[in-house]
Motif scaffolding. Structure first.
Motif, short mmCIF file in Angstrom:
data_model
loop_
_atom_site.label_atom_id
_atom_site.label_comp_id
_atom_site.label_asym_id
_atom_site.label_seq_id
_atom_site.Cartn_x
_atom_site.Cartn_y
_atom_site.Cartn_z
N ASP A 176 0.82 -1.21 0.00
CA ASP A 176 0.00 0.00 0.00
C ASP A 176 0.86 1.26 0.00
O ASP A 176 0.40 2.34 0.26
CB ASP A 176 -0.98 -0.01 1.18
CG ASP A 176 -0.27 -0.19 2.50
OD1 ASP A 176 0.97 -0.15 2.50
OD2 ASP A 176 -0.96 -0.36 3.52
N HIS A 177 2.14 1.12 -0.25
CA HIS A 177 2.96 2.32 -0.41
C HIS A 177 3.48 2.33 -1.85
O HIS A 177 3.40 1.32 -2.55
CB HIS A 177 4.11 2.34 0.59
CG HIS A 177 4.91 1.08 0.63
ND1 HIS A 177 6.05 0.90 -0.09
CD2 HIS A 177 4.69 -0.09 1.29
CE1 HIS A 177 6.52 -0.30 0.14
NE2 HIS A 177 5.72 -0.94 0.96
N PHE A 178 3.99 3.47 -2.27
CA PHE A 178 4.25 3.61 -3.69
C PHE A 178 5.72 3.83 -3.99
O PHE A 178 6.12 4.76 -4.68
CB PHE A 178 3.38 4.73 -4.27
CG PHE A 178 1.94 4.45 -4.01
CD1 PHE A 178 1.27 3.52 -4.79
CD2 PHE A 178 1.27 5.06 -2.98
CE1 PHE A 178 -0.06 3.21 -4.54
CE2 PHE A 178 -0.06 4.76 -2.72
CZ PHE A 178 -0.73 3.84 -3.50
N GLU A 179 6.54 2.97 -3.40
CA GLU A 179 7.96 2.99 -3.73
C GLU A 179 8.10 2.77 -5.23
O GLU A 179 7.33 2.04 -5.83
CB GLU A 179 8.69 1.82 -3.04
CG GLU A 179 8.27 1.55 -1.61
CD GLU A 179 9.01 2.43 -0.63
OE1 GLU A 179 9.82 3.26 -1.08
OE2 GLU A 179 8.76 2.29 0.57
N ARG A 180 9.13 3.40 -5.79
CA ARG A 180 9.43 3.09 -7.19
C ARG A 180 10.14 1.75 -7.21
O ARG A 180 11.22 1.60 -6.66
CB ARG A 180 10.34 4.16 -7.78
CG ARG A 180 9.68 5.48 -7.95
CD ARG A 180 9.50 5.81 -9.43
NE ARG A 180 8.58 6.93 -9.57
CZ ARG A 180 7.30 6.78 -9.93
NH1 ARG A 180 6.82 5.60 -10.22
NH2 ARG A 180 6.52 7.83 -10.05
N LEU A 181 9.54 0.79 -7.81
CA LEU A 181 10.16 -0.53 -7.91
C LEU A 181 10.43 -0.79 -9.38
O LEU A 181 9.53 -0.62 -10.22
CB LEU A 181 9.23 -1.61 -7.37
CG LEU A 181 8.92 -1.54 -5.87
CD1 LEU A 181 7.79 -2.50 -5.52
CD2 LEU A 181 10.16 -1.85 -5.04
N SER A 182 11.66 -1.17 -9.71
CA SER A 182 11.91 -1.43 -11.12
C SER A 182 12.16 -2.91 -11.34
O SER A 182 12.68 -3.60 -10.45
CB SER A 182 13.09 -0.60 -11.63
OG SER A 182 13.91 -0.22 -10.56
N PRO A 183 11.78 -3.39 -12.51
CA PRO A 183 11.99 -4.80 -12.82
C PRO A 183 13.46 -5.18 -12.59
O PRO A 183 14.36 -4.42 -12.96
CB PRO A 183 11.61 -4.89 -14.30
CG PRO A 183 10.64 -3.78 -14.50
CD PRO A 183 11.10 -2.67 -13.60
#
Ligand SMILES: Nc1ncnc2c1ncn2[C@@H]1O[C@H](COP(=O)(O)OP(=O)(O)O)[C@@H](O)[C@H]1O
Ligand SMILES: [Mg+2]
Length: 372
Positions: free
Chosen positions: A347-354
């Motif tokens: 429910d948080h919006f960290e930038r996660l990259s593949p």
């Protein structure tokens, strides 16, 4: 509650065959007076056949059905009441309304057939129309109604003659998504208001969980689990139920040990990866080395950007982000754990990259070991 009330509708060892296929297999079910019970399962699992047997539209091969203490079906004793002699109402997927009649006449029809006197017929019809919110449309022809309104007419007709039980077979599945959700709430409100015993069929798990007092999960003609929605969701009896009820990650492994309420399992992670050693609830009665399926719900897994230390590093797994999908109030994230693909919700919006390395944990009482 008397014994009769707690089993107002009773289905005992019901079996129904079509040719070589056993569509319903030794189904047992007791529905209390006023209860809302849903048969839930994938297409072809025998929901409609079970319902049609209760309605008297289908003749089972074996078993017994009782409604309010009266045996209405017992093939071994050659007992079979016709549908019209069972005092049941039915609402089906297709809107069974007569287009050439007004809303009022559609609802009154069943009462006229039953030769209810005029004054009572009018009173009951108007009351049923008020209950479903169609009082103002009594004189409208059914052709001029929307799908949702037609389904309300069918519902009003079913409740107008005050049956002992209403049977619903996917009544909302022809409606668009928004209306369907609205009708769910309305149907439950109405059911509580009228207090009528209801048996409802759907393949839609969220519909079943939202509407029902109890849910009966079926697969291949066999009941897999009966329970209230919370239990079905939180404590699925087996991998089929876990998978069908919600998105669950199912990881196969073996039981290492059990202590107290906690099972420790070893899950192979694929070639070149160390096996996972995880602790979770469930697994009662399983023996060491037995096959276990670990069910992990997406919302029960925590994602960490840094390797957690100490007390929060429970059930720690190394993972790698595959992708994320933004879903309004949370992110749906797919990661790889060894060779497994695991889905989780954050429910948080960290930038996660593949390709990014992340860490997963879950509390042991949030995982569930299933033995079949
Ligand atoms: N009248 C019928 N003749 C032959 N097979 C049938 C008939 N009705 C149902 N079946 C079969 O019985 C199984 C259960 O069907 P059904 O009760 O309609 O499932 P559900 O309502 O859960 O989708 C299915 O395999 C279906 O093909
Ligand atoms: Mg069906």
């Amino acid at each position: 509650m008397s014994a009769q009330d707690s089993s107002f509708v009773e289905v005992v060892q019901l079996s129904k065959r079509f040719g070589a296929e056993l569509a319903v297999r030794e189904v047992n079910l007791a529905v209390a007076r006023g209860e809302f019970v849903t048969l839930l399962g994938p297409s072809g699992c025998g929901k409609t056949t079970t319902l049609r047997c209760i309605a008297g539209l289908e003749r089972p091969d074996a078993g017994e059905i009782r409604i309010d203490g009266q045996v209405v079906t017992a093939p071994e004793r050659e007992i079979h009441f016709n549908p019209e002699d069972r005092n049941i109402g039915m609402v089906f997927q297709s809107y069974a309304v007569w287009p050439h009649m007004t809303v009022f006449d559609n609802v009154a029809y069943g009462l006229r057939v039953r030769r209810v006197n005029d004054a009572e017929m009018k009173a009951r019809t108007n009351k049923a129309l008020e209950l479903v919110g169609l009082g103002h449309l009594a004189d409208r022809y059914a052709t001029k109604l929307s799908g949702g309104q037609r389904q309300r007419v069918a519902l009003a007709r079913a409740i107008a003659y005050e049956p002992k039980v209403i049977l619903f077979d996917e009544p909302l599945s022809n409606l668009d998504a928004k209306l369907r959700e609205q009708m769910r709430i309305e149907l439950v409100r109405l059911q509580h208001e009228v207090g009528i015993t209801s048996i409802y069929v759907t393949h839609d798990q969220s519909e079943a969980l939202v509407m029902s007092d109890r849910v009966v999960v079926m697969d291949k003609g066999v009941i897999q689990q009966v329970g209230d929605p919370e239990t079905i969701y939180a404590r699925p009896a087996n991998a089929f139920v876990a998978n069908f009820i919600g998105v669950a990650n199912l990881l196969e492994g073996r039981l290492l040990s059990r202590s107290g309420d906690v099972s420790e399992v070893e899950i192979p992670a694929g070639d070149g990866f160390a096996p996972l050693h995880l602790k979770a609830a469930g697994g009662e009665g399983a023996s060491r080395g037995q096959k276990i399926i670990l069910s992990l719900r997406p919302e029960d897994i925590s994602l960490h950007l840094q390797r957690p230390e100490g007390g929060s590093a429970v059930n720690l797994m190394d993972a790698e982000v595959i992708d994320t999908v933004y879903l309004g109030n949370f992110l749906d994230c797919r990661v790889k754990v060894g060779a497994h693909e695991v889905t989780l919700q954050i429910d948080h919006f960290e930038r996660l990259s593949p390709g990014q390395k992340v860490f997963l944990t879950f509390w042991p009482d949030h995982g569930l070991c299933l033995t079949e």
